[in-house]
Every structure is written in C-alpha cells, then in structure tokens.
Design an enzyme around this catalytic site. Structure first.
Site, PDB file in Angstrom:
ATOM      1  N   THR A   1       0.642   3.760  -3.198  1.00  0.00           N
ATOM      2  CA  THR A   1       0.013   4.802  -4.024  1.00  0.00           C
ATOM      3  C   THR A   1      -1.159   5.467  -3.298  1.00  0.00           C
ATOM      4  O   THR A   1      -1.908   4.800  -2.580  1.00  0.00           O
ATOM      5  CB  THR A   1      -0.478   4.180  -5.345  1.00  0.00           C
ATOM      6  OG1 THR A   1       0.637   3.610  -6.012  1.00  0.00           O
ATOM      7  CG2 THR A   1      -1.123   5.205  -6.256  1.00  0.00           C
ATOM      8  N   GLU A   2      -1.319   6.767  -3.527  1.00  0.00           N
ATOM      9  CA  GLU A   2      -2.406   7.528  -2.901  1.00  0.00           C
ATOM     10  C   GLU A   2      -3.204   8.263  -3.977  1.00  0.00           C
ATOM     11  O   GLU A   2      -2.716   8.411  -5.102  1.00  0.00           O
ATOM     12  CB  GLU A   2      -1.808   8.551  -1.927  1.00  0.00           C
ATOM     13  CG  GLU A   2      -1.016   7.879  -0.829  1.00  0.00           C
ATOM     14  CD  GLU A   2      -0.559   8.851   0.238  1.00  0.00           C
ATOM     15  OE1 GLU A   2      -0.694  10.086   0.038  1.00  0.00           O
ATOM     16  OE2 GLU A   2      -0.093   8.365   1.274  1.00  0.00           O
TER      17      GLU A   2
ATOM     18  N   GLU B   1       3.746  -0.171 -11.505  1.00  0.00           N
ATOM     19  CA  GLU B   1       5.162  -0.440 -11.160  1.00  0.00           C
ATOM     20  C   GLU B   1       6.101   0.509 -11.908  1.00  0.00           C
ATOM     21  O   GLU B   1       7.164   0.112 -12.386  1.00  0.00           O
ATOM     22  CB  GLU B   1       5.517  -1.897 -11.451  1.00  0.00           C
ATOM     23  CG  GLU B   1       4.603  -2.831 -10.693  1.00  0.00           C
ATOM     24  CD  GLU B   1       5.318  -3.896  -9.890  1.00  0.00           C
ATOM     25  OE1 GLU B   1       6.555  -3.822  -9.767  1.00  0.00           O
ATOM     26  OE2 GLU B   1       4.616  -4.777  -9.383  1.00  0.00           O
TER      27      GLU B   1
ATOM     28  N   THR C   1      -3.421  -3.639  -5.204  1.00  0.00           N
ATOM     29  CA  THR C   1      -3.663  -5.003  -5.694  1.00  0.00           C
ATOM     30  C   THR C   1      -3.750  -5.984  -4.520  1.00  0.00           C
ATOM     31  O   THR C   1      -2.922  -5.940  -3.611  1.00  0.00           O
ATOM     32  CB  THR C   1      -2.530  -5.406  -6.662  1.00  0.00           C
ATOM     33  OG1 THR C   1      -2.523  -4.471  -7.746  1.00  0.00           O
ATOM     34  CG2 THR C   1      -2.738  -6.811  -7.207  1.00  0.00           C
TER      35      THR C   1
ATOM     36  N   ALA D   1       0.826  -1.209   0.000  1.00  0.00           N
ATOM     37  CA  ALA D   1       0.000   0.000   0.000  1.00  0.00           C
ATOM     38  C   ALA D   1       0.858   1.256   0.000  1.00  0.00           C
ATOM     39  O   ALA D   1       1.222   1.775   1.059  1.00  0.00           O
ATOM     40  CB  ALA D   1      -0.941  -0.027   1.203  1.00  0.00           C
TER      41      ALA D   1
ATOM     42  N   GLY E   1     -11.714  -9.699 -37.573  1.00  0.00           N
ATOM     43  CA  GLY E   1     -12.909  -9.610 -36.712  1.00  0.00           C
ATOM     44  C   GLY E   1     -12.914 -10.659 -35.610  1.00  0.00           C
ATOM     45  O   GLY E   1     -13.378 -10.396 -34.501  1.00  0.00           O
TER      46      GLY E   1
ATOM     47  N   GLY F   1       1.165   9.056  -7.181  1.00  0.00           N
ATOM     48  CA  GLY F   1       1.477   7.735  -7.706  1.00  0.00           C
ATOM     49  C   GLY F   1       2.944   7.660  -8.104  1.00  0.00           C
ATOM     50  O   GLY F   1       3.754   6.993  -7.464  1.00  0.00           O
TER      51      GLY F   1
HETATM   52  C1  LIG Z   1      -4.115  -2.150 -11.973  1.00  0.00           C
HETATM   53  C2  LIG Z   1      -3.249  -1.360 -11.056  1.00  0.00           C
HETATM   54  C3  LIG Z   1      -2.689  -1.965  -9.954  1.00  0.00           C
HETATM   55  C4  LIG Z   1      -1.913  -1.234  -9.052  1.00  0.00           C
HETATM   56  N1  LIG Z   1      -1.438  -1.854  -7.923  1.00  0.00           N
HETATM   57  C5  LIG Z   1      -0.800  -1.099  -6.991  1.00  0.00           C
HETATM   58  C6  LIG Z   1      -0.392  -1.672  -5.741  1.00  0.00           C
HETATM   59  O1  LIG Z   1      -0.574  -2.867  -5.482  1.00  0.00           O
HETATM   60  N2  LIG Z   1       0.199  -0.878  -4.827  1.00  0.00           N
HETATM   61  C7  LIG Z   1       0.440   0.448  -5.063  1.00  0.00           C
HETATM   62  O2  LIG Z   1       0.969   1.103  -4.177  1.00  0.00           O
HETATM   63  N3  LIG Z   1       0.084   1.013  -6.240  1.00  0.00           N
HETATM   64  C8  LIG Z   1      -0.532   0.278  -7.201  1.00  0.00           C
HETATM   65  N4  LIG Z   1      -0.917   0.855  -8.393  1.00  0.00           N
HETATM   66  C9  LIG Z   1      -0.630   2.262  -8.634  1.00  0.00           C
HETATM   67  C10 LIG Z   1       0.449   2.481  -9.663  1.00  0.00           C
HETATM   68  O3  LIG Z   1       1.698   2.156  -9.130  1.00  0.00           O
HETATM   69  C11 LIG Z   1       0.345   3.940 -10.141  1.00  0.00           C
HETATM   70  O4  LIG Z   1      -0.815   4.035 -10.937  1.00  0.00           O
HETATM   71  C12 LIG Z   1       1.556   4.384 -10.918  1.00  0.00           C
HETATM   72  O5  LIG Z   1       2.672   4.481 -10.097  1.00  0.00           O
HETATM   73  C13 LIG Z   1       1.354   5.742 -11.597  1.00  0.00           C
HETATM   74  O6  LIG Z   1       0.861   6.689 -10.711  1.00  0.00           O
HETATM   75  P1  LIG Z   1      -0.472   7.509 -11.082  1.00  0.00           P
HETATM   76  O7  LIG Z   1      -1.429   6.556 -11.674  1.00  0.00           O
HETATM   77  O8  LIG Z   1      -0.865   8.285  -9.901  1.00  0.00           O
HETATM   78  O9  LIG Z   1      -0.031   8.502 -12.238  1.00  0.00           O
HETATM   79  P2  LIG Z   1       0.637   9.953 -12.043  1.00  0.00           P
HETATM   80  O10 LIG Z   1       1.827   9.836 -11.201  1.00  0.00           O
HETATM   81  O11 LIG Z   1      -0.412  10.915 -11.644  1.00  0.00           O
HETATM   82  O12 LIG Z   1       1.094  10.251 -13.522  1.00  0.00           O
HETATM   83  C14 LIG Z   1       0.156  10.663 -14.544  1.00  0.00           C
HETATM   84  C15 LIG Z   1       0.905  10.726 -15.872  1.00  0.00           C
HETATM   85  O13 LIG Z   1       1.993  11.684 -15.775  1.00  0.00           O
HETATM   86  C16 LIG Z   1       3.221  11.052 -16.095  1.00  0.00           C
HETATM   87  N5  LIG Z   1       4.287  11.609 -15.264  1.00  0.00           N
HETATM   88  C17 LIG Z   1       4.293  11.737 -13.922  1.00  0.00           C
HETATM   89  N6  LIG Z   1       5.455  12.278 -13.500  1.00  0.00           N
HETATM   90  C18 LIG Z   1       6.210  12.482 -14.601  1.00  0.00           C
HETATM   91  C19 LIG Z   1       7.506  13.016 -14.849  1.00  0.00           C
HETATM   92  N7  LIG Z   1       8.303  13.429 -13.847  1.00  0.00           N
HETATM   93  N8  LIG Z   1       7.956  13.056 -16.115  1.00  0.00           N
HETATM   94  C20 LIG Z   1       7.170  12.650 -17.145  1.00  0.00           C
HETATM   95  N9  LIG Z   1       5.937  12.143 -16.982  1.00  0.00           N
HETATM   96  C21 LIG Z   1       5.454  12.061 -15.731  1.00  0.00           C
HETATM   97  C22 LIG Z   1       3.001   9.583 -15.799  1.00  0.00           C
HETATM   98  O14 LIG Z   1       3.909   8.781 -16.513  1.00  0.00           O
HETATM   99  C23 LIG Z   1       1.559   9.396 -16.255  1.00  0.00           C
HETATM  100  O15 LIG Z   1       1.533   9.250 -17.653  1.00  0.00           O
HETATM  101  C24 LIG Z   1      -1.667   0.129  -9.308  1.00  0.00           C
HETATM  102  C25 LIG Z   1      -2.207   0.737 -10.451  1.00  0.00           C
HETATM  103  C26 LIG Z   1      -2.988   0.014 -11.314  1.00  0.00           C
HETATM  104  C27 LIG Z   1      -3.558   0.714 -12.512  1.00  0.00           C
END
Ligand SMILES: Cc1cc2nc3c(=O)[nH]c(=O)nc-3n(C[C@H](O)[C@H](O)[C@H](O)COP(=O)(O)OP(=O)(O)OC[C@H]3O[C@@H](n4cnc5c(N)ncnc54)[C@H](O)[C@@H]3O)c2cc1C
Length: 396
Positions: free
Chosen positions: A145-146, A381, A177, A143, A358, A150
């Site tokens: 991500t918030e 990840e 997850t 746990a 298709g 992320g």
């Molecule tokens: C199916 C699924 C399972 C997951 N499981 C887990 C889990 O078990 N535990 C956990 O802790 N998290 C989990 N996550 C969270 C996951 O790790 C995050 O979604 C991921 O790290 C990206 O963070 P975000 O979605 O908040 O995107 P953001 O950080 O908000 O980014 C949004 C966009 O901006 C881009 N971006 C951000 N910063 C930069 C930068 N400096 N330079 C260029 N581009 C940038 C990103 O690449 C992305 O395209 C899960 C997510 C999904 C979808």
C-alpha cells in the site's frame, strides 16, 4: 457431506489450549500492564514504538511456539512447517481468536511471521530469509500500500529501475503491519508497463537497514505501534533479491491472498463467538425490573440473531477453505467470507456492548477494545467494497 471437524484440528486445538495455559498465560500474569485498561500507554513509547519489554514478551511467545511446533504450522513440511491444510488452520485460527486479547496472536506467526508468498524463494533466498523466519529468528512485512494507492495497488507510484546488475527502488509505503520491527520487507515496485497494468510489478526482498521507517502510525484499535510508513530512497538491490519472477509480483502474492481472507473470516468468527458467550452470560445474570435481561425479547433476540450470523459465517469460511483445499476456484467464496466476517465482528462487538449497557462502554471489559479493533476488518486486506467488486466480477 461431512460437517465434522477434521480430527487434526481437534487435536491441535487441545494442544494449543495446554500450550497457552502453560507457556503464555504465566507471561500474561507477569505483565498485566500490557493487557489492562491502560494497555495503550504501557505498550508504546513517546514515538509510538512498542517498548522493549513488550517486544521481549512477544519474542518469548514466538520462540516457545517454534519449540512447541505451532509456529508456521500451515507452511509446508519441506520448509520446516507443520503442513497443516487450510481448513484445519482456519479452524485453529477461529479457536485462537475465541479468547480475550492476549499474547496468543504470535503463536501461529502473527504479524511478520511465515507467509506462503515466501515459498517463491530461491534456495539462496530460503537460507537467508525463509529459514530464519521459520525459526522465529527474524520477522518480515508486506509492503504494498502507498499514500495514493490502496485498493488499486496496480496504479502504484513506487518504481524499480535497472542500473547495470542492480535494481534501484524508489517509493513510499503506508500502514505496513510489523513495518517498525521487520528485518526485511517484501516490497512491491513497478518494473515495467504502465500505471494500472497488473503485470510489470515485481516483489523485492529488501533488508530493513536499506529503508527508513519514517513514522509509526497511531491507530484506532489493534495493538498500538504495529503499523509504519516506510521510505525507499534509491535503494539498490541485486537480481538475487527478486522474489519470484520479475514483472509478476501479483502472481506471487495472489497465491496467498485467498488464504489470508479466509483466516480473517475465521478469526472474526472466533472473536464474535467470544463476545456472544460474554453477552449470554451477562444476560443470564444481570437483572432489571426484577428479571434477568435475557428473559426479555429485546435482548434475547439480539443474541439469537448474532448466534445465527456466527453459524452462517463459520460455514461460509469453512466451505471456501474446503474448496481451495480441493483445488476448486473459490475467489467468490473467499471474498464472501471476508466480507461477512468483517461485518460479523463489528456486529458482535455492537451487540455485546448493547447487552452490557454502560459496563460494555468502560475499559474494564474487553468489549470496548474489541469494538475499536473490529472496525479495521472492513478496511484492510481488501475493503468491503473491494470484496463486493470481486464477488460481482465472479458472478457477472
Ligand atoms: C491497520 C491496517 C493495517 C494494514 N496493513 C497493511 C500491510 O501490512 N501491508 C499493506 O500493503 N497494506 C496494509 N494496509 C493497507 C490496506 O490494505 C488498505 O488500507 C486497503 O487496501 C484500502 O486502501 P485505502 O485505505 O487506500 O483506501 P482507498 O483505496 O483509498 O479506498 C477508499 C474508499 O473507497 C472505496 N473504494 C475504492 N475503490 C473502489 C471501487 N472500485 N468501488 C467501490 N468502492 C471503492 C474503498 O472501499 C474505501 O471505502 C493496512 C491498513 C490498515 C488500516
């Protein structure tokens, strides 16, 4: 240079094929509803939780895998694992992914299974958490991500404040997850320093009866009902629940992240190979204008390009794993493998769908499901952009 597969990997792959045939496939035949066209409708209930019948099958596979000695095979022998090295375990991961969706993902641990982060457990924590986890009796979740953080978890809002002998945790975690089913959560919270500091974050082992599962998320692909939103309101834990050192949560987690990226790349290669093989078979048989479509360059070159990309990523993840195994720094190569692996799985699903026409768009082949599930590989990840950031940082 020796490009031959480690003999241990070949043996484990063979043993796994037998195990799947004898122990997993009969369960899959008993429950076609969880794998067929309507799998999403059957796996979850109205609140989007996985139904007990589905959880039972997953737990049965987990138990059989523990008994057969595959579960946690890449954890060290001292904690009851198989002591299999990273390169072998990545090759085995590729092999396991080279088949249609099924129940095999729980065999090596899967969502919520043993993770090397828990090697930081004290003896007492080991007895309470790691040992039962290795025995498949309980599961966990990671746990971090918030809602507002992320890619930049070191800016997290979750806090843990000291009150006497206890820590009081407050915060919210998103998209976790195995969050709906875990028995405890490896929960990250700020314990000192400022937003943006890498130090000052601590990992706590929090039992599931202490936090609330606020919502089970609905996802585009993957197995439904797998991710949840968790809320920690004044959760009190003792010093004995700190995993590793106070203020060094990222130090504890980093030991695992590299291997995780390599496994994602390996799994993407397995999935891509499966899709390629399907496309090749279809291109041989399907005829248009009086000839198999595989005899047309428009189709055969797509297949040739995909096969080439698969080999590239296969050797990239194996090289990264080999470097780590030989105690060399491999941050750049891990990220390259994760980046290209995620792109590869998407490319493979796209090519397979195009070759099938298709038929690929319909739910009676696994291509449509793989197409939706592959997309997340470019996000979790560490997104594509975060991998490029790491690669550039290592270079510059
Ligand atoms: C199916 C699924 C399972 C997951 N499981 C887990 C889990 O078990 N535990 C956990 O802790 N998290 C989990 N996550 C969270 C996951 O790790 C995050 O979604 C991921 O790290 C990206 O963070 P975000 O979605 O908040 O995107 P953001 O950080 O908000 O980014 C949004 C966009 O901006 C881009 N971006 C951000 N910063 C930069 C930068 N400096 N330079 C260029 N581009 C940038 C990103 O690449 C992305 O395209 C899960 C997510 C999904 C979808």
């Amino acid at each position: 240079m020796d490009f031959s597969e480690p003999s241990e990997a070949t043996q484990i792959k063979r043993a796994l094929d037998d195990f799947i045939e004898q122990e997993v496939e009969p369960l899959e035949s008993e429950h076609p509803e969880f794998l067929g066209e309507d799998y999403q409708r059957h796996i979850v209930d109205d609140d989007h939780y996985q139904v007990p019948e589905y959880r039972d099958v997953v737990e049965t596979v987990r138990q059989r895998s523990v008994e057969a000695g595959f579960y946690g095979m890449d954890m060290p022998e001292e904690v009851g694992g198989g002591g299999v090295e990273l390169l072998t375990s990545a090759i085995v991961t590729e092999h396991l992914s080279n088949r249609p969706p099924g129940f095999h993902s729980a065999i090596m641990g899967g969502a919520g299974g043993p993770t090397p982060i828990l090697l930081a457990c004290t003896d007492e924590q080991r007895e309470e958490y790691l040992d039962p986890l290795m025995d498949g009796e309980i599961t966990t979740c990671f746990a971090l991500t918030e809602p507002d953080h992320g890619s930049d978890p070191h800016y997290m809002d979750a806090t843990a404040e000291k009150d006497g002998d206890e820590w009081v945790i407050n915060g919210e975690k998103y998209w976790i997850t195995n969050g709906p089913y875990a028995d405890f959560a490896m929960t990250f919270a700020r314990t000192s320093g400022e937003k943006g500091d890498y130090g000052g974050i601590t990992c706590f082992l929090v039992d599931s009866d202490q936090y609330e599962v606020e919502k089970v998320h609905r996802t585009m692909g993957l197995t439904p009902g797998g991710q949840a939103q968790l809320r920690f309101d004044d959760v009190r834990v003792g010093e004995d629940k700190v995993l590793g050192e106070v203020d060094d949560g990222f130090g504890t987690a980093m030991s695992w992240i590299g291997g995780g990226r390599i496994k994602i790349a390996a799994s993407a290669v397995g999935t891509a190979q499966h899709l390629l093989d399907m496309a090749v078979d279809y291109a041989r048989d399907r005829e248009t204008f009086g000839k198999p479509i595989g005899h047309r360059q428009g189709v055969s070159f797509q297949i040739a390009d995909l096969a080439t990309e698969i080999e590239q990523v296969r050797w990239l993840y194996r090289y990264a794993a080999w470097k780590i195994q030989n105690d060399e720094r491999a941050r750049k190569e891990e990220s390259m493998a994760k980046l290209r692996g995620a792109e590869l799985a998407n490319e493979a699903a796209d090519v397979a769908m195009q070759v099938y026409g298709g038929a690929g768009f319909m739910k009676d082949t696994p291509i449509e499901r793989e197409y939706r599930s592959a997309r997340v590989l470019r996000i979790f990840e560490g997104t594509d952009e975060i991998q490029r950031r790491t690669i550039a940082r290592e270079l510059i």
